[in-house]
Design a protein around this motif. Structure first.
Motif, PDB file in Angstrom:
ATOM      1  N   UNK A 165       0.843  -1.256   0.081  1.00 56.18           N
ATOM      2  CA  UNK A 165      -0.152   0.174  -0.155  1.00 56.18           C
ATOM      3  C   UNK A 165       0.852   1.205  -0.048  1.00 56.18           C
ATOM      4  N   UNK A 166       0.367   2.159  -0.828  1.00 52.74           N
ATOM      5  CA  UNK A 166       1.235   3.649  -0.717  1.00 52.74           C
ATOM      6  C   UNK A 166      -0.164   4.530  -0.898  1.00 52.74           C
ATOM      7  N   UNK A 167       0.074   5.493  -0.037  1.00 59.02           N
ATOM      8  CA  UNK A 167      -0.791   6.573   0.076  1.00 59.02           C
ATOM      9  C   UNK A 167      -0.231   8.153   0.061  1.00 59.02           C
ATOM     10  N   UNK A 168      -0.812   9.069  -0.692  1.00 58.15           N
ATOM     11  CA  UNK A 168      -0.159  10.536  -0.335  1.00 58.15           C
ATOM     12  C   UNK A 168      -1.141  11.395  -0.574  1.00 58.15           C
ATOM     13  N   UNK A 169      -1.221  12.553  -0.167  1.00 63.13           N
ATOM     14  CA  UNK A 169      -2.470  13.483  -0.074  1.00 63.13           C
ATOM     15  C   UNK A 169      -2.059  14.861   0.090  1.00 63.13           C
ATOM     16  N   UNK A 170      -2.762  16.001  -0.452  1.00 63.38           N
ATOM     17  CA  UNK A 170      -2.793  17.334  -0.311  1.00 63.38           C
ATOM     18  C   UNK A 170      -3.970  17.806   0.178  1.00 63.38           C
ATOM     19  N   UNK A 171      -3.825  18.728   1.003  1.00 62.75           N
ATOM     20  CA  UNK A 171      -4.818  19.587   1.709  1.00 62.75           C
ATOM     21  C   UNK A 171      -4.896  20.800   1.744  1.00 62.75           C
ATOM     22  N   UNK A 172      -6.035  21.633   1.207  1.00 60.45           N
ATOM     23  CA  UNK A 172      -6.094  23.061   1.297  1.00 60.45           C
ATOM     24  C   UNK A 172      -7.265  23.488   2.489  1.00 60.45           C
ATOM     25  N   UNK A 173      -6.567  24.494   3.233  1.00 58.52           N
ATOM     26  CA  UNK A 173      -7.405  24.768   4.412  1.00 58.52           C
ATOM     27  C   UNK A 173      -7.725  26.199   4.854  1.00 58.52           C
ATOM     28  N   UNK A 174      -8.771  26.639   5.189  1.00 56.92           N
ATOM     29  CA  UNK A 174      -8.969  28.146   5.320  1.00 56.92           C
ATOM     30  C   UNK A 174      -9.257  28.197   7.035  1.00 56.92           C
ATOM     31  N   UNK A 175      -8.410  29.024   7.857  1.00 58.60           N
ATOM     32  CA  UNK A 175      -8.284  29.140   9.222  1.00 58.60           C
ATOM     33  C   UNK A 175      -9.036  30.411   9.418  1.00 58.60           C
ATOM     34  N   UNK A 176     -10.057  30.304  10.187  1.00 57.78           N
ATOM     35  CA  UNK A 176     -11.067  31.512  10.713  1.00 57.78           C
ATOM     36  C   UNK A 176     -10.838  31.638  12.189  1.00 57.78           C
ATOM     37  N   UNK A 177     -10.167  32.851  12.639  1.00 52.19           N
ATOM     38  CA  UNK A 177      -9.789  33.091  13.864  1.00 52.19           C
ATOM     39  C   UNK A 177     -11.062  33.436  14.800  1.00 52.19           C
ATOM     40  N   UNK A 178     -11.286  32.692  15.597  1.00 47.14           N
ATOM     41  CA  UNK A 178     -12.657  32.841  16.475  1.00 47.14           C
ATOM     42  C   UNK A 178     -12.619  33.642  17.835  1.00 47.14           C
ATOM     43  N   UNK A 179     -11.343  33.683  18.343  1.00 44.43           N
ATOM     44  CA  UNK A 179     -11.093  34.202  19.470  1.00 44.43           C
ATOM     45  C   UNK A 179     -11.072  35.750  19.214  1.00 44.43           C
TER      46      UNK A 179
ATOM     47  N   UNK B 188      -7.852  30.833  19.151  1.00 43.19           N
ATOM     48  CA  UNK B 188      -8.633  29.565  18.957  1.00 43.19           C
ATOM     49  C   UNK B 188      -8.999  30.156  17.213  1.00 43.19           C
ATOM     50  N   UNK B 189      -9.240  28.798  16.592  1.00 39.02           N
ATOM     51  CA  UNK B 189      -9.198  28.772  15.092  1.00 39.02           C
ATOM     52  C   UNK B 189     -10.249  27.809  15.037  1.00 39.02           C
ATOM     53  N   UNK B 190     -10.975  28.083  13.788  1.00 37.19           N
ATOM     54  CA  UNK B 190     -11.886  26.794  13.090  1.00 37.19           C
ATOM     55  C   UNK B 190     -11.161  26.616  11.618  1.00 37.19           C
ATOM     56  N   UNK B 191     -10.817  25.325  11.267  1.00 37.11           N
ATOM     57  CA  UNK B 191     -10.212  25.139  10.032  1.00 37.11           C
ATOM     58  C   UNK B 191     -11.443  24.508   9.156  1.00 37.11           C
ATOM     59  N   UNK B 192     -11.310  24.941   8.049  1.00 34.91           N
ATOM     60  CA  UNK B 192     -12.418  24.409   7.044  1.00 34.91           C
ATOM     61  C   UNK B 192     -11.500  23.626   5.925  1.00 34.91           C
ATOM     62  N   UNK B 193     -11.373  22.489   5.900  1.00 39.86           N
ATOM     63  CA  UNK B 193     -10.278  21.724   4.978  1.00 39.86           C
ATOM     64  C   UNK B 193     -10.811  21.024   3.771  1.00 39.86           C
TER      65      UNK B 193
END
Length: 262
Positions: free
Chosen positions: A112-126, A136-141
């Motif tokens: 087995x082989x696995x590779x991945x890429x992720x884009x995220x937007x971080x919204x600061x909630x504090x 504190x942040x909320x990430x939307x990946x």
């Protein structure tokens, strides 16, 4: 233990690199992360209408991320190497397809082989008035990944010199994942911070399988192609624990040219 040592080494390296003397404003940054547990496919294939999947847990999941901050430096975008994983196992077992009088053992190679890429937007909630060391942040990946699973069956010896069927398959899998991730950032210095996160995500995979089987004729192997969708929900844990060390950096300011007098 190796992952913990690597994390500590990264902390000291980042701490020495990022000092409080670095001028503002912060524009970009990077992050080293370790995910405590993740479910990964062990077997994943489709043959005609038959679907089969089995998952294992891995505890050595390391990734890297790169961040670009928005103008007000509260929210930011991140591109990260979200997963990279490899395994190769050799397993011995008795197959019902072997003659009962034959004591030879059948082996299976599973890679087995696995590779991945992720884009995220971080919204600061504090709040802006919140103490600078705690944020504190909320990430939307949204993540896409590729998984390769190959397996083959063969015998160690043939005591009766009889024909024994052998099989192999290759599965190419394209997967995606999305969800929401709460984050807590503790700033050790103005630039270096510890990030504790609990990712919660839905994961789906579309699998393309090529199955090879020996039909006993002089022509040998016959290939069959199949495809289908796998939903990980219910098969794997939907959440995990991610620990990260991050550094906020800056864009060097261009020096103004010196004025010369005639």
């Amino acid at each position: 233990m190796k992952a913990v040592c690597t994390l500590l080494f990264a902390f000291f390296a980042l701490s020495s690199f990022a000092s409080d003397s670095i001028p503002k404003p912060f524009k970009w940054g990077f992050k080293f992360n370790y995910e405590a547990v993740r479910s990964v496919p062990r077997y994943l294939y489709i043959e005609d209408k038959k679907k089969a999947a089995e998952f294992n847990f891995t505890f050595l999941n390391i990734g890297w991320g790169f961040q670009i901050y928005e103008k007000k430096q509260r929210n930011y975008h991140e591109i990260s190497l979200s997963r990279i994983w490899y395994s190769n196992n050799r397993e011995g077992y008795r197959s019902v397809r072997i003659n009962a009088l034959d004591s030879s053992r059948m082996y299976r190679n599973n890679e087995n082989f696995q590779i991945g890429l992720r884009y995220s937007y971080y919204l600061q909630t504090s709040s802006r008035k919140k103490e600078k060391r705690h944020k504190f942040f909320l990430e939307f990946p949204f993540e896409i990944f590729y998984h390769k699973n190959t397996a083959g069956w063969y015998h160690d010896f043939d005591t009766l010199n009889n024909y024994k069927p052998s099989e192999a398959y290759e599965s190419d899998v394209v997967g995606f994942s999305f969800g929401i991730t709460p984050h807590y950032h503790y700033f050790i210095t103005n630039q270096v911070y510890l990030d504790v996160a609990i990712p919660v995500a839905y994961t789906g995979m579309y699998c393309f399988t090529r199955t090879y089987s020996d039909d006993g004729t002089p022509l040998g192997f016959v290939m069959n192609k199949s495809s289908g969708y796998f939903n990980e929900f219910g098969n794997v844990i939907p959440f995990s624990l991610r620990l990260s060390l991050g550094v906020k950096l800056y864009t060097p300011q261009k020096k103004k040219p010196l004025m010369t007098t005639q």
